[in-house]
Write a protein that holds these residues in place. Structure first.
Motif, PDB file in Angstrom:
ATOM      1  N   HIS A  77       0.879  -1.220  -0.012  1.00 24.34           N
ATOM      2  CA  HIS A  77      -0.177  -0.141  -0.189  1.00 24.34           C
ATOM      3  C   HIS A  77       0.901   1.017  -0.016  1.00 24.34           C
ATOM      4  O   HIS A  77       1.993   1.281   0.474  1.00 24.34           O
TER       5      HIS A  77
ATOM      6  N   HIS B 238       0.036   5.913   0.616  1.00 25.02           N
ATOM      7  CA  HIS B 238      -0.730   6.821   1.288  1.00 25.02           C
ATOM      8  C   HIS B 238      -1.244   7.733   0.398  1.00 25.02           C
ATOM      9  O   HIS B 238      -0.355   8.203  -0.592  1.00 25.02           O
TER      10      HIS B 238
ATOM     11  N   GLU C 246       4.402   7.879   6.817  1.00 19.78           N
ATOM     12  CA  GLU C 246       4.445   6.868   8.003  1.00 19.78           C
ATOM     13  C   GLU C 246       6.008   6.500   8.647  1.00 19.78           C
ATOM     14  O   GLU C 246       7.036   6.585   7.783  1.00 19.78           O
TER      15      GLU C 246
ATOM     16  N   ARG D 284       4.854   0.037  -0.064  1.00 19.55           N
ATOM     17  CA  ARG D 284       5.534  -0.770   0.921  1.00 19.55           C
ATOM     18  C   ARG D 284       4.634  -2.084   1.324  1.00 19.55           C
ATOM     19  O   ARG D 284       3.622  -2.020   1.184  1.00 19.55           O
TER      20      ARG D 284
ATOM     21  N   GLN E 210       1.326   7.544  11.557  1.00 19.87           N
ATOM     22  CA  GLN E 210       0.942   8.067  10.509  1.00 19.87           C
ATOM     23  C   GLN E 210       0.845   9.690  11.036  1.00 19.87           C
ATOM     24  O   GLN E 210       0.085   9.951  11.921  1.00 19.87           O
TER      25      GLN E 210
HETATM   26 ZN    ZN Z   1      -0.148   2.843   5.918  1.00 18.06          ZN
END
Ligand code: ZN
Length: 158
Positions: free
Chosen positions: A78, A80, A85, A119, A135
């Motif tokens: 995934h 963002h 993060e 990632r 996050q």
């Molecule tokens: Zn994440």
């Protein structure tokens, strides 16, 4: 606070949430037992991941406490949209895949990821892998550490 998932309601039921005028407290208990707090998603239930935003009402960050068993892997990659993060590895060892790179992580490893980084993570060790993911909105940190902290004279009644 309203119950939005089973994780929170389980903690509420067990009396593991408390709050004051300017603070909130959650007691997860031993981290090797965090599977007891299921994370209920629309399409499945996840064990071993606890998001704390809804537990303690954070307003500038989302933090998750994670346990990945030996041989386990996050089932998807995934990225963002706007949050960076930071992964803080607390115990165990594993591998992170970020874009085209794969590298080892272990207790004490700290990884910062730009939102766009693709990632994934797996535990290729012999014991459970524990890590914390923070996050925050990329570029949102205006002041920090000694710029933001205020030393006060305050009598503490321990
Ligand atoms: Zn994440």
């Amino acid at each position: 606070m309203t119950a939005t998932n089973k994780t929170k309601s389980t903690l509420e039921t067990q009396g593991n949430l408390a709050s004051g005028e300017a603070y909130q407290v959650a007691h997860l208990g031993p981290l090797d037992k965090i599977e007891q707090y299921p994370l209920v998603l629309p399409d499945r239930e996840v064990r071993g991941k606890v998001f704390i935003k809804d537990l303690i009402g954070t307003t500038g960050s989302e933090i998750s406490i994670n346990k990945l068993p030996a041989g386990g892997a996050v089932p998807f990659s995934h990225a963002h949209k706007q949050n960076e993060e930071v992964y803080l590895f607390v115990k165990g060892q594993g591998q992170m895949a970020i874009d085209e790179d794969v590298f080892e992580v272990k207790e004490g490893s700290i990884v910062r990821l730009a939102p766009r980084a693709v990632r994934c993570l797996r535990n290729n060790g012999q014991e459970d892998l524990y890590f914390i993911v923070i996050q925050t909105k990329e570029g949102s940190l205006g002041q920090h550490t000694f710029d933001d902290g205020i030393r006060l004279e305050h009598k503490i009644n321990w």
